[in-house]
Write a protein that holds these residues in place. Structure first.
Motif, PDB file in Angstrom:
ATOM      1  N   GLY A 230       0.815  -1.212   0.000  1.00  0.00           N
ATOM      2  CA  GLY A 230       0.000   0.000   0.000  1.00  0.00           C
ATOM      3  C   GLY A 230       0.846   1.258   0.000  1.00  0.00           C
ATOM      4  N   SER A 231       1.911   1.278   0.795  1.00  0.00           N
ATOM      5  CA  SER A 231       2.785   2.451   0.857  1.00  0.00           C
ATOM      6  C   SER A 231       3.485   2.699  -0.474  1.00  0.00           C
ATOM      7  CB  SER A 231       3.824   2.273   1.966  1.00  0.00           C
ATOM      8  OG  SER A 231       3.205   2.250   3.229  1.00  0.00           O
ATOM      9  N   LEU A 232       3.911   1.633  -1.135  1.00  0.00           N
ATOM     10  CA  LEU A 232       4.566   1.772  -2.433  1.00  0.00           C
ATOM     11  C   LEU A 232       3.597   2.308  -3.484  1.00  0.00           C
ATOM     12  CD1 LEU A 232       6.689  -1.507  -2.448  1.00  0.00           C
ATOM     13  CD2 LEU A 232       7.591   0.819  -2.441  1.00  0.00           C
ATOM     14  N   MET A 233       2.387   1.802  -3.475  1.00  0.00           N
ATOM     15  CA  MET A 233       1.410   2.252  -4.465  1.00  0.00           C
ATOM     16  C   MET A 233       0.911   3.659  -4.159  1.00  0.00           C
ATOM     17  SD  MET A 233      -0.540  -1.322  -5.405  1.00  0.00           S
ATOM     18  CE  MET A 233      -1.281  -0.679  -6.882  1.00  0.00           C
ATOM     19  N   ASN A 234       0.939   4.051  -2.887  1.00  0.00           N
ATOM     20  CA  ASN A 234       0.576   5.427  -2.522  1.00  0.00           C
ATOM     21  C   ASN A 234       1.606   6.441  -3.018  1.00  0.00           C
ATOM     22  OD1 ASN A 234      -1.837   4.807  -1.267  1.00  0.00           O
ATOM     23  ND2 ASN A 234      -0.933   4.621   0.772  1.00  0.00           N
ATOM     24  N   LEU A 235       2.811   5.947  -3.338  1.00  0.00           N
ATOM     25  CA  LEU A 235       3.829   6.818  -3.932  1.00  0.00           C
ATOM     26  C   LEU A 235       3.564   7.047  -5.426  1.00  0.00           C
ATOM     27  CD1 LEU A 235       7.164   5.464  -2.381  1.00  0.00           C
ATOM     28  CD2 LEU A 235       5.980   7.593  -1.812  1.00  0.00           C
TER      29      LEU A 235
END
Length: 255
Positions: A106-111
């Motif tokens: 999720g954190s990677l895709m939020n980037l």
């Protein structure tokens, strides 16, 4: 001469779209005879691309950070037989206290990254490793400093490999009246068929990486079944029939 392929049998719209993108990469290599590299593909997509490459006599190699990796990239018409994974993707690592796989993804895709930019994610014993395409590695290195409420310190792994996560299973036996997906789901997670149908209709079930929303679809032996919030299962085989004509099935659940 046109590239020969058929993906009409693919049921999942997202995967079909993904495959079309991968095929366009393959086509570039087919027409130019130059080396091209892809984004990350799941095992279902890998099998199809491998078949298309073989059908069209395209030299193709799949790369991943370890032999058990699910997600891989392909190199078509490679310049050399001695490929270096560092030329295509990077493995990053960090230590943590309480971070899970969905938190990292999720954190990677939020980037702003796409799922195809990201390979496998390994989490165990306070260590997390994940794989990223080189075009995004520096952006991620300098912009991903926090996941959930934890501050993290990303480092590139020098050997560019990932640890192998040994998957453990619990084995089960059960009975189903048919091999319809709703029947199988009902058995796997101990819910009524009505509730199983609801889960399927909400597109929370995948068979071999494809989202399936048809409750009557027949499930084949050896299928990997993912149910959101319930985990992953393998429907291994039919062991026989009961006196009432129900199928006796063997299946496993990922621990």
């Amino acid at each position: 001469m046109k590239l020969k392929y058929n993906i009409d049998f693919v049921e999942d719209k997202y995967i079909k779209s993904n495959l079309k993108k991968a095929i366009s990469v393959l086509e570039k290599s087919f027409y130019t005879h130059k080396e091209v590299s892809s984004f990350f593909l799941n095992p279902f997509e890998i099998k199809i691309i491998k078949d298309i490459a073989r059908l069209n006599s395209i030299d193709i190699v799949f790369l991943s950070p370890n032999i058990k990796s699910e997600r891989k990239i392909f190199i078509a018409n490679p310049y050399s037989s001695n490929l270096n994974s560092k030329d295509y993707f990077s493995v990053l690592e960090f230590t943590h206290k309480d971070i899970r796989h969905p938190d990292v993804l999720g954190s990677l895709m939020n980037l702003g990254l796409e799922r195809n930019d990201i390979g496998d994610i390994f989490i165990e014993y306070g260590i997390c490793e994940f794989v990223i395409l080189n075009k995004e590695k520096n952006f991620v290195k300098f912009n991903l400093s926090k996941i959930k409420d934890e501050s993290i310190n990303l480092k590139f792994k020098e050997d560019n490999t990932m640890q192998n996560l040994d998957i453990e299973y619990n084995e089960f036996m059960g009975f189903v009246s048919s091999l319809r997906l709703d029947n199988i789901i009902s058995e796997l997670i101990n819910l009524s068929r009505a509730k199983a149908k609801n889960i399927i209709s909400r597109r929370l079930v995948k068979i071999d990486y494809q989202t399936i929303d048809n409750p009557s679809k027949e499930v084949q032996e050896g299928s990997l079944i993912s149910i959101r919030s319930y985990g992953r299962f393998i429907f291994d085989e039919i062991k026989g029939l009961s006196k009432k004509g129900n199928y006796r099935i063997k299946y496993r659940k990922y621990k």
